[in-house]
Design a protein around this motif. Structure first.
Motif, PDB file in Angstrom:
ATOM      1  N   PRO A 178      -8.073   1.337  -2.426  1.00 14.61           N
ATOM      2  CA  PRO A 178      -8.542  -0.062  -2.991  1.00 14.61           C
ATOM      3  C   PRO A 178      -8.134  -1.289  -1.966  1.00 14.61           C
ATOM      4  CG  PRO A 178      -7.421   1.275  -4.684  1.00 14.61           C
ATOM      5  CD  PRO A 178      -7.330   1.914  -3.660  1.00 14.61           C
ATOM      6  N   VAL A 179      -9.025  -2.065  -2.097  1.00 15.67           N
ATOM      7  CA  VAL A 179      -8.763  -3.212  -1.291  1.00 15.67           C
ATOM      8  C   VAL A 179      -7.750  -4.129  -2.214  1.00 15.67           C
ATOM      9  CG1 VAL A 179      -9.742  -5.675  -0.682  1.00 15.67           C
ATOM     10  CG2 VAL A 179     -11.134  -3.698  -0.274  1.00 15.67           C
ATOM     11  N   GLY A 180      -6.787  -4.493  -1.446  1.00 16.51           N
ATOM     12  CA  GLY A 180      -5.841  -5.308  -1.956  1.00 16.51           C
ATOM     13  C   GLY A 180      -4.531  -4.715  -2.323  1.00 16.51           C
ATOM     14  N   THR A 181      -4.527  -3.497  -1.868  1.00 17.49           N
ATOM     15  CA  THR A 181      -3.456  -2.649  -2.089  1.00 17.49           C
ATOM     16  C   THR A 181      -2.264  -2.951  -1.014  1.00 17.49           C
ATOM     17  OG1 THR A 181      -4.506  -0.621  -2.733  1.00 17.49           O
ATOM     18  CG2 THR A 181      -2.444   0.005  -2.007  1.00 17.49           C
ATOM     19  N   GLU A 182      -0.978  -3.082  -1.803  1.00 12.58           N
ATOM     20  CA  GLU A 182       0.093  -3.607  -0.937  1.00 12.58           C
ATOM     21  C   GLU A 182       1.171  -2.419  -0.730  1.00 12.58           C
ATOM     22  OE1 GLU A 182       1.368  -7.536  -1.651  1.00 12.58           O
ATOM     23  OE2 GLU A 182      -0.404  -8.135  -2.275  1.00 12.58           O
ATOM     24  N   LEU A 183       1.639  -2.273   0.507  1.00 16.11           N
ATOM     25  CA  LEU A 183       2.908  -1.085   0.412  1.00 16.11           C
ATOM     26  C   LEU A 183       3.305  -1.282   1.608  1.00 16.11           C
ATOM     27  CD1 LEU A 183       1.486   2.099   1.807  1.00 16.11           C
ATOM     28  CD2 LEU A 183      -0.160   0.393   1.304  1.00 16.11           C
ATOM     29  N   ARG A 184       4.874  -0.622   1.823  1.00 18.27           N
ATOM     30  CA  ARG A 184       5.395  -0.628   3.072  1.00 18.27           C
ATOM     31  C   ARG A 184       5.061   0.607   3.773  1.00 18.27           C
ATOM     32  NH1 ARG A 184      10.602  -2.860   3.720  1.00 18.27           N
ATOM     33  NH2 ARG A 184       9.423  -4.673   2.688  1.00 18.27           N
ATOM     34  N   PHE A 185       4.875   0.783   5.130  1.00 24.88           N
ATOM     35  CA  PHE A 185       4.608   1.873   5.907  1.00 24.88           C
ATOM     36  C   PHE A 185       5.442   2.045   6.836  1.00 24.88           C
ATOM     37  CE2 PHE A 185       1.660   3.845   9.042  1.00 24.88           C
ATOM     38  CZ  PHE A 185       1.608   5.194   8.377  1.00 24.88           C
ATOM     39  N   ASN A 186       6.179   3.194   7.095  1.00 27.21           N
ATOM     40  CA  ASN A 186       7.308   3.174   7.956  1.00 27.21           C
ATOM     41  C   ASN A 186       6.938   4.222   9.028  1.00 27.21           C
ATOM     42  OD1 ASN A 186       9.053   1.537   6.361  1.00 27.21           O
ATOM     43  ND2 ASN A 186       9.489   3.179   4.829  1.00 27.21           N
ATOM     44  N   LYS A 187       5.748   4.496   9.195  1.00 28.04           N
ATOM     45  CA  LYS A 187       5.308   5.566  10.312  1.00 28.04           C
ATOM     46  C   LYS A 187       4.430   5.038  11.126  1.00 28.04           C
ATOM     47  CE  LYS A 187       6.540   9.638   7.468  1.00 28.04           C
ATOM     48  NZ  LYS A 187       6.058  10.808   6.918  1.00 28.04           N
ATOM     49  N   TYR A 188       4.453   3.711  11.392  1.00 33.08           N
ATOM     50  CA  TYR A 188       3.413   3.237  12.286  1.00 33.08           C
ATOM     51  C   TYR A 188       4.024   3.247  13.797  1.00 33.08           C
ATOM     52  CZ  TYR A 188       0.513  -0.167  14.962  1.00 33.08           C
ATOM     53  OH  TYR A 188      -0.541  -0.747  15.827  1.00 33.08           O
ATOM     54  N   GLN A 189       3.287   3.901  14.618  1.00 33.49           N
ATOM     55  CA  GLN A 189       3.540   3.987  16.123  1.00 33.49           C
ATOM     56  C   GLN A 189       4.923   4.877  15.963  1.00 33.49           C
ATOM     57  OE1 GLN A 189       1.634   3.981  18.669  1.00 33.49           O
ATOM     58  NE2 GLN A 189      -0.096   2.205  18.085  1.00 33.49           N
ATOM     59  N   GLY A 190       4.701   5.913  15.301  1.00 37.51           N
ATOM     60  CA  GLY A 190       6.073   6.705  15.202  1.00 37.51           C
ATOM     61  C   GLY A 190       7.253   6.291  13.818  1.00 37.51           C
ATOM     62  N   LYS A 191       8.067   5.349  14.105  1.00 35.22           N
ATOM     63  CA  LYS A 191       8.682   4.940  13.040  1.00 35.22           C
ATOM     64  C   LYS A 191       8.774   3.465  13.123  1.00 35.22           C
ATOM     65  CE  LYS A 191      12.021   9.045  13.873  1.00 35.22           C
ATOM     66  NZ  LYS A 191      13.344   9.420  14.282  1.00 35.22           N
ATOM     67  N   ILE A 192       7.843   2.688  13.236  1.00 27.84           N
ATOM     68  CA  ILE A 192       7.975   1.317  13.259  1.00 27.84           C
ATOM     69  C   ILE A 192       7.379   1.078  11.869  1.00 27.84           C
ATOM     70  CG2 ILE A 192       6.889  -0.895  13.674  1.00 27.84           C
ATOM     71  CD1 ILE A 192       6.484   0.163  16.699  1.00 27.84           C
ATOM     72  N   SER A 193       8.126   0.138  10.991  1.00 25.63           N
ATOM     73  CA  SER A 193       7.875  -0.333   9.660  1.00 25.63           C
ATOM     74  C   SER A 193       6.791  -1.456   9.685  1.00 25.63           C
ATOM     75  CB  SER A 193       9.316  -0.640   8.880  1.00 25.63           C
ATOM     76  OG  SER A 193      10.033   0.318   8.775  1.00 25.63           O
ATOM     77  N   VAL A 194       5.843  -1.598   8.780  1.00 26.16           N
ATOM     78  CA  VAL A 194       5.308  -2.749   8.701  1.00 26.16           C
ATOM     79  C   VAL A 194       4.663  -2.812   7.362  1.00 26.16           C
ATOM     80  CG1 VAL A 194       3.896  -2.599  10.922  1.00 26.16           C
ATOM     81  CG2 VAL A 194       2.983  -1.206   9.235  1.00 26.16           C
ATOM     82  N   ASN A 195       4.444  -4.117   7.050  1.00 28.85           N
ATOM     83  CA  ASN A 195       3.920  -4.269   5.728  1.00 28.85           C
ATOM     84  C   ASN A 195       2.357  -4.326   5.617  1.00 28.85           C
ATOM     85  OD1 ASN A 195       6.308  -5.260   4.237  1.00 28.85           O
ATOM     86  ND2 ASN A 195       6.045  -7.221   5.488  1.00 28.85           N
ATOM     87  N   ILE A 196       1.775  -3.539   4.590  1.00 27.65           N
ATOM     88  CA  ILE A 196       0.211  -3.405   4.477  1.00 27.65           C
ATOM     89  C   ILE A 196      -0.398  -3.978   3.251  1.00 27.65           C
ATOM     90  CG2 ILE A 196      -1.457  -1.539   4.436  1.00 27.65           C
ATOM     91  CD1 ILE A 196      -0.028  -1.543   6.955  1.00 27.65           C
ATOM     92  N   ASP A 197      -1.329  -4.857   3.651  1.00 31.00           N
ATOM     93  CA  ASP A 197      -2.144  -5.208   2.448  1.00 31.00           C
ATOM     94  C   ASP A 197      -3.655  -4.735   2.792  1.00 31.00           C
ATOM     95  OD1 ASP A 197      -4.046  -6.905   0.769  1.00 31.00           O
ATOM     96  OD2 ASP A 197      -2.712  -8.675   0.866  1.00 31.00           O
ATOM     97  N   THR A 198      -4.394  -4.208   2.239  1.00 26.47           N
ATOM     98  CA  THR A 198      -5.478  -3.553   2.460  1.00 26.47           C
ATOM     99  C   THR A 198      -6.731  -4.660   2.574  1.00 26.47           C
ATOM    100  OG1 THR A 198      -6.100  -2.451   0.465  1.00 26.47           O
ATOM    101  CG2 THR A 198      -4.910  -1.059   2.284  1.00 26.47           C
ATOM    102  N   THR A 199      -6.422  -5.709   2.110  1.00 24.71           N
ATOM    103  CA  THR A 199      -7.484  -6.815   2.159  1.00 24.71           C
ATOM    104  C   THR A 199      -7.802  -6.960   3.641  1.00 24.71           C
ATOM    105  OG1 THR A 199      -6.407  -8.024   0.179  1.00 24.71           O
ATOM    106  CG2 THR A 199      -7.922  -9.163   1.804  1.00 24.71           C
ATOM    107  N   TYR A 200      -6.643  -6.613   4.577  1.00 28.66           N
ATOM    108  CA  TYR A 200      -6.861  -7.014   5.939  1.00 28.66           C
ATOM    109  C   TYR A 200      -7.277  -5.905   6.663  1.00 28.66           C
ATOM    110  CZ  TYR A 200      -4.552 -11.418   4.690  1.00 28.66           C
ATOM    111  OH  TYR A 200      -4.168 -12.450   4.183  1.00 28.66           O
TER     112      TYR A 200
END
Length: 297
Positions: A34-56
């Motif tokens: 769903p658009v607007g879902t917010e979560l922390r994703f810790n597997k970007y480019q291997g082990k990089i952590s990023v904040n995700i908001d699926t609005t973007y």
């Protein structure tokens, strides 16, 4: 099986984490989040952590573990552990973080003028203390001259924005030359430019830096921007870089195509390489990795 899972997802029964996992097999599963879902994703480019908001949309794509495969491949191939690089149009750091991951003893200068987007960039940098020490982030625009311009976000593609409108959020703009000079850099290896049609202005304001350091310059080339600007922005870029003895290569997934001009675009990204580095850096790199370099007549 995929059809069944898609049907379940559309009914709202598919957990977000399952959609993310399945998106690594088929990117269409991202549409189930769903658009607007917010979560922390810790597997970007291997082990990089990023904040995700699926609005973007950019952040949604990052959930697959990578972003912009073609550009990521270029960064992996040409950056090294000591690389000094500049990310013009850093957005939330999808490529900034990758540059910092590769350049373990280098520096990444990240430039993002959008106030909200810059805050998201800064938060992603802070999530990764092992990378943050080698990232310098500026909330500023760059162009061919200093002043103020209006930042405008695309309402239909959140996070995507430009500085070419006559109204919006006022942001300061400097030339890349004026930004780089006081940093006292001893080298500059790579500049990536993605600024929604302002690539010409960015390069024009960076000619002293480019002439001095001879970096690779990777920039977006879309015919829609040439039409939107109302003049041949890519012809102007070609002229500026040709005067500095740069060669141009259209970039595709597994190949580079050398071209003498940008009149007809065959790729959405172009790599400009100092003539003295073409033989050793381009042909050698791609021969070693069984990739193709061809010349467009």
């Amino acid at each position: 099986m995929i059809s069944l899972l898609k049907s379940i997802g559309k009914m709202g029964f598919m957990p977000v984490r399952l959609s993310i996992a399945l998106s690594h097999l088929d990117k269409r599963f991202l549409a189930m989040i769903p658009v607007g879902t917010e979560l922390r994703f810790n597997k970007y480019q291997g082990k990089i952590s990023v904040n995700i908001d699926t609005t973007y949309p950019i952040e949604l794509q990052m959930l697959r573990g990578k972003y912009d495969k073609t550009t990521s491949n270029i960064i992996y191939r040409f950056l090294h552990k000591n690389a000094i690089s500049i990310d013009v149009g850093a957005n939330v750091g999808a490529l900034t973080l990758l540059m910092a991951k590769i350049a373990t003893q280098g520096t990444v200068i990240a430039i993002e003028p959008g106030p909200v987007i810059f805050e998201r960039l800064k938060a992603n940098i802070e999530l990764n203390p092992d990378l943050s020490a080698r990232i310098i982030a500026y909330q500023i625009g760059v162009g061919k001259e200093g002043g103020d311009l209006f930042w405008n976000e695309d309402a239909n593609n959140r996070g995507n924005a430009g500085l070419l409108q006559n109204s919006g959020i006022v942001v300061p703009v400097v030339t890349l030359d004026s930004l780089v000079e006081p940093l006292g850099l001893e080298a500059l290896d790579f500049i990536k430019i993605d600024v929604e049609g302002m690539e010409h202005e960015v390069i024009r304001g960076a000619l002293q830096t480019i002439s001095r350091f001879r970096p690779l310059v990777y920039f977006e080339t879309l015919e829609a921007f040439r039409e939107f600007r109302g003049f041949d922005i890519y012809g102007a870029i070609c002229d500026d870089l040709s005067k500095l003895d740069y060669s141009l290569f259209f970039v595709k997934r597994n190949s580079l195509h050398e071209t003498e001009n940008l009149k007809v675009l065959s790729s959405s990204n172009t790599l400009a390489v100092p003539e003295e580095k073409v033989s050793s850096l381009i042909h050698k790199k791609f021969t070693e990795n069984f990739l193709r370099v061809t010349k467009i007549n």
